[in-house]
Design a protein around this motif. Structure first.
Motif, short mmCIF file in Angstrom:
data_model
loop_
_atom_site.label_atom_id
_atom_site.label_comp_id
_atom_site.label_asym_id
_atom_site.label_seq_id
_atom_site.Cartn_x
_atom_site.Cartn_y
_atom_site.Cartn_z
N HIS A 46 -13.93 -3.92 5.29
CA HIS A 46 -12.47 -4.08 5.32
C HIS A 46 -11.93 -3.88 6.74
O HIS A 46 -12.47 -3.09 7.52
N SER A 47 -10.88 -4.58 7.09
CA SER A 47 -10.26 -4.50 8.42
C SER A 47 -9.08 -3.54 8.41
O SER A 47 -8.09 -3.81 7.72
N PRO A 48 -9.13 -2.44 9.16
CA PRO A 48 -7.97 -1.55 9.22
C PRO A 48 -6.78 -2.16 9.96
O PRO A 48 -5.63 -1.82 9.68
N ALA A 49 -7.04 -3.03 10.93
CA ALA A 49 -5.96 -3.55 11.78
C ALA A 49 -5.05 -4.49 11.00
O ALA A 49 -5.45 -5.11 10.00
N VAL A 50 -3.83 -4.64 11.50
CA VAL A 50 -2.79 -5.46 10.90
C VAL A 50 -2.45 -6.59 11.86
O VAL A 50 -2.30 -6.36 13.07
N LEU A 304 -20.38 -9.34 14.93
CA LEU A 304 -19.20 -10.13 15.28
C LEU A 304 -17.93 -9.52 14.71
O LEU A 304 -16.98 -10.21 14.36
N ASP A 305 -17.93 -8.19 14.62
CA ASP A 305 -16.73 -7.42 14.30
C ASP A 305 -16.16 -6.85 15.59
O ASP A 305 -16.90 -6.56 16.54
N LEU A 306 -14.85 -6.65 15.62
CA LEU A 306 -14.24 -5.96 16.74
C LEU A 306 -14.29 -4.47 16.45
O LEU A 306 -13.81 -4.01 15.40
N VAL A 307 -14.87 -3.70 17.38
CA VAL A 307 -15.08 -2.28 17.16
C VAL A 307 -14.46 -1.47 18.29
O VAL A 307 -14.17 -1.98 19.38
N LEU A 308 -14.30 -0.18 18.01
CA LEU A 308 -13.72 0.78 18.95
C LEU A 308 -14.69 1.93 19.16
O LEU A 308 -15.28 2.44 18.21
N ARG A 309 -14.85 2.33 20.43
CA ARG A 309 -15.54 3.57 20.78
C ARG A 309 -14.59 4.43 21.61
O ARG A 309 -13.68 3.92 22.27
N THR A 310 -14.84 5.74 21.61
CA THR A 310 -14.05 6.68 22.39
C THR A 310 -14.98 7.56 23.21
O THR A 310 -16.16 7.73 22.87
N ALA A 311 -14.43 8.11 24.31
CA ALA A 311 -15.24 8.98 25.17
C ALA A 311 -14.33 9.91 25.94
O ALA A 311 -13.18 9.57 26.25
N PHE A 327 -15.24 -9.77 10.82
CA PHE A 327 -15.44 -11.22 10.78
C PHE A 327 -15.10 -11.77 9.40
O PHE A 327 -14.64 -12.91 9.27
N ALA A 328 -15.30 -10.96 8.34
CA ALA A 328 -15.00 -11.42 6.98
C ALA A 328 -13.52 -11.69 6.79
O ALA A 328 -13.13 -12.64 6.09
N TYR A 330 -11.32 -12.08 9.46
CA TYR A 330 -10.85 -12.94 10.55
C TYR A 330 -12.03 -13.76 11.07
O TYR A 330 -12.56 -13.48 12.15
N PRO A 331 -12.47 -14.75 10.29
CA PRO A 331 -13.65 -15.52 10.69
C PRO A 331 -13.50 -16.12 12.09
O PRO A 331 -12.44 -16.62 12.45
N GLY A 332 -14.58 -16.05 12.86
CA GLY A 332 -14.55 -16.60 14.20
C GLY A 332 -13.78 -15.75 15.19
O GLY A 332 -13.38 -16.22 16.25
N LEU A 333 -13.58 -14.45 14.87
CA LEU A 333 -12.82 -13.60 15.78
C LEU A 333 -13.64 -13.29 17.03
O LEU A 333 -14.87 -13.29 17.01
N TYR A 334 -12.95 -13.03 18.12
CA TYR A 334 -13.56 -12.53 19.35
C TYR A 334 -12.46 -12.03 20.25
O TYR A 334 -11.28 -12.07 19.92
N GLY A 335 -12.85 -11.54 21.43
CA GLY A 335 -11.85 -10.93 22.30
C GLY A 335 -11.53 -9.53 21.80
O GLY A 335 -12.41 -8.74 21.48
N GLY A 336 -10.26 -9.22 21.75
CA GLY A 336 -9.82 -7.89 21.35
C GLY A 336 -9.36 -7.09 22.55
O GLY A 336 -9.87 -5.99 22.81
N TYR A 337 -8.39 -7.63 23.30
CA TYR A 337 -7.97 -7.03 24.57
C TYR A 337 -6.73 -6.16 24.36
O TYR A 337 -5.70 -6.63 23.86
#
Length: 680
Positions: A46-50, A304-311, A327-328, A330-337
């Protein structure tokens, strides 16, 4: 920036909300699902983002297709120019797009748009573009556009220091298999006129190695503590992340860069750089967060999911990944800036989709530890998981509805939900688990066609006849429009989100990109109940006295201003109001024509009791015979959670004061005359 289709597409190109209102009473329609139906658990991916808005192309907030001939594009790398604007660099851009993916006429390797939009909650708009002709965004970094030499030049990062803008780009020699491409080098261009013109030849350059594994071919920038940090990966999507840094005043001096070896910073030797995040990572975006007091990194992973890391620091250690968008969904997703003006735990970012090859503004939320919180509770928000034209669970239909597969009709991706018929009510709905006593916002995009008719987007109780908690109305909507409603869950643990319409002839509604999240501002709930004696639904006769009670309370921790309006027009046409009977436990109620009004503050743990009485008139049964009292409530802050009994109706029937006539036996038959014998 998905090469599987881009290679052939670009080669071909070379030759050629409204804010909703609280609905205190009634329901838009009775949902089909029974109250006891279990609410589905979110899918594992599932995608948390809106999805907040479309940034580029047709249907975008700024109409970039008609204003600057930016019809198909990708990436959306954003940075603060230091002068109250966000500059956004896009990759391969087409005025005559013929996707899916990159391709078409009027090809530019990159373009730049400017935005001063500070309120991202309803989307991101652009004010201007770097133009090479009026109404046409120009290419800011040139490229040879020759496959095998230099196919294109793609921006990967931007930063400002003082009045100078820096833009990192990669020179793509050729596109390869999915997820793979070859670069010649990465280089930093710079501009001293707010991005209007760029020097793309004299900046520092990191040439690719013979094996194509140089660690700084695709980079991301961030400023912190007097340094510009440069995070990098090799070309393609299969590499690890490395980091370098340079004093802010020396960005154009390659010899001033230091590289993290895993234990220390080493000056001038990029071969000494050690991985800080393992493969696979691509299309990085990195920000220092005042909210967490640490670093945030987003990228496309091996799934091919957009993910987040912290440090805690730029060199790490970096946390495990958390999914932002799958990807499920938002098929074909990329970027994430990441948008540089994200703050207070809100992460706004630009997400690209291969089909329809455009960029969307997305929003996620993190807490002070960097954990992703407050996810979108709607499952399959854009209907992209549908495998055929049928409505995919947990979505369901009241009436005739289904899924269209056409990016020209969708708001995001290539699918959207539709409903269409000729008469009655029809809707698309989903049951959603919620927390009690919590404020939520439900949002979706809607477009209509055919015969005009009333429709609404909202939230209602589960079960047949469940009342509507909040809804926003629409009728004729000629282009996708964002609608939002805010509601309070009260004591409920599940609700039903819906988009629906009444039908009057051939009417259809399309909807896409829905979300249900906790509201940023948590507001108290307002509960109202109304009752009568005799109870609603009873029959009354002339001279009967009916007493009414309206009660209101909040779950607030401080006094809440509340207003009640009790409409008596449907009562006083058949009954006489006893003015002396009007009472209020707090303040005073005022009769305003046919409306009994009350306004004031209700303190915590306090309940307002408002009462009155009316006597049924002798001719009541000769009129409409219905005694109707309707109550409406609103508050400055509190949200109405329920209004039980807020429409009360009793029926007046004819009353005959005469006692009933006694029952008599049937009249006996006439007896034969005695003493009179019959004839012989």
């Amino acid at each position: 920036m998905q090469p599987v289709r881009r290679t052939s597409a670009i080669l071909a190109a070379v030759g050629a909300l409204v804010i909703g209102v609280i609905a205190p009473i009634g329901a838009a329609a009775a949902p089909l699902a029974p109250a006891e139906r279990a609410v589905a658990e979110p899918s594992p991916d599932h995608s948390p983002a809106v999805l907040v808005s479309k940034m580029t192309g047709p249907k975008s907030l700024s109409a970039t297709d008609t204003r600057w001939a930016v019809t198909g594009t990708d990436l959306g790398i954003m940075w603060d120019n230091g002068s109250g604007e966000v500059l956004t660099a896009f990759g391969d851009t087409f005025g005559d797009w013929n996707g899916p993916g990159g391709g078409g006429g009027d090809w530019r390797s990159n373009v730049l748009l400017r935005s001063s939009d500070t309120d991202l909650s309803d989307g991101m708009t652009f004010d201007s573009a770097v133009e090479d002709a009026p109404g046409h965004a120009g290419e800011i970094i040139p490229s040879l556009k020759i496959n095998g030499q230099e196919m294109t030049t793609i921006p990967t990062a931007g930063i400002s220091v003082g009045d100078r803008q820096y833009l990192a780009f990669m020179s793509v020699r050729q596109w390869g298999a999915p997820g793979a491409w070859d670069t010649n080098f990465s280089r930093i261009a710079y501009s001293d006129d707010d991005g209007e013109t760029w020097n793309s030849t004299d900046g520092p350059e990191w040439a690719n190695t013979a094996d194509g594994q140089h660690p700084f071919q695709m980079v991301a920038f961030e400023r912190h503590d007097g340094f510009v940090y440069m995070f990098g990966t090799p070309n393609g999507r299969f590499g690890a992340v490395h980091v370098a840094r340079v004093p802010e005043a020396s960005v154009l001096d390659k010899s001033a860069y230091s590289y993290w070896t895993g234990s220390s910073w080493v000056l001038g030797d990029d071969t000494a750089a050690a991985p800080i995040v393992p493969p696979n990572a691509a299309e990085l975006s990195v920000r220092y967060s005042e909210h967490t007091g640490g670093w945030l990194m987003t990228y496309l992973n091996e799934d091919l999911d957009l993910v987040l890391r912290t440090a805690p620091s730029a060199e790490g250690p970096w946390s495990d990944t958390q999914r932002l968008a799958s990807f499920a969904d938002y098929p074909g997703l990329y970027g994430g800036y990441l948008h540089p003006w994200s703050e207070d735990g809100e992460l706004y970012f630009a997400l690209s989709q291969w089909d329809p090859y455009n960029v969307y503004l997305m929003r996620a939320e993190i807490d002070e530890s960097g954990a992703v919180v407050n996810p979108n509770l709607i499952e399959d928000p854009g209907f992209e998981r549908a495998v055929d034209g049928a409505m995919p669970a947990p979505w369901a239909c009241t009436g005739n509805c289904g899924i269209d597969v056409n990016h020209a009709w969708a708001h995001g991706g290539s699918k959207q939900g539709w409903m269409r018929h000729n008469a009655g009510w029809i809707d698309i709905h989903q049951d959603v688990a919620v927390e009690p006593n919590t404020t939520y916002t439900f949002t979706g995009f809607v477009v209509t066609g055919g015969a005009p008719a009333p429709g609404s987007i909202g939230v209602r109780e589960l079960g047949a006849g469940g009342s509507t908690l909040a809804e926003a109305s629409f009728e004729s909507v000629g282009a996708y429009t964002r609608y939002s409603v805010t509601f309070h869950s009260g004591d409920r643990t599940s609700v039903q989100a819906f988009v629906g319409t009444y039908l009057n002839g051939d009417r259809w509604v399309q909807t896409d990109d829905l979300s249900l999240v906790k509201a940023k501002e948590q507001l108290p709930g307002l509960t109202v109940t109304a009752s009568s004696d005799p109870v609603a639904g009873s029959e009354v006769v002339r001279d009967d006295v009916v007493t009414y009670t309206v009660q209101a309370s909040t779950d607030s921790t401080k006094p809440e201003p509340v207003t009640l309006a009790v409409e008596l027009a449907g009562l006083i046409d058949d009954a006489s109001l006893d003015a002396a009977s009007v009472r209020s436990s707090i303040g005073e109620a005022v009769l305003d024509g046919s409306v009994l009004r009350w306004s004031g503050e209700i303190a915590p743990d306090e309940r307002l009791d408002l009462g009155f009485a009316a006597t049924v008139r002798r001719d009541a049964s000769r009129g409409d015979s219905e005694l109707v009292v309707t109550t409406a409530a609103e508050a400055e802050r509190a949200i109405l959670t329920s209004c039980a009994g807020c429409e009360l109706s009793l029926s007046a029937v004819h009353y005959d004061p005469r006692p009933p006539r006694p029952e008599f036996p049937d009249k006996p038959g006439k007896p034969d005359k005695p003493g009179k014998p019959g004839r012989p």
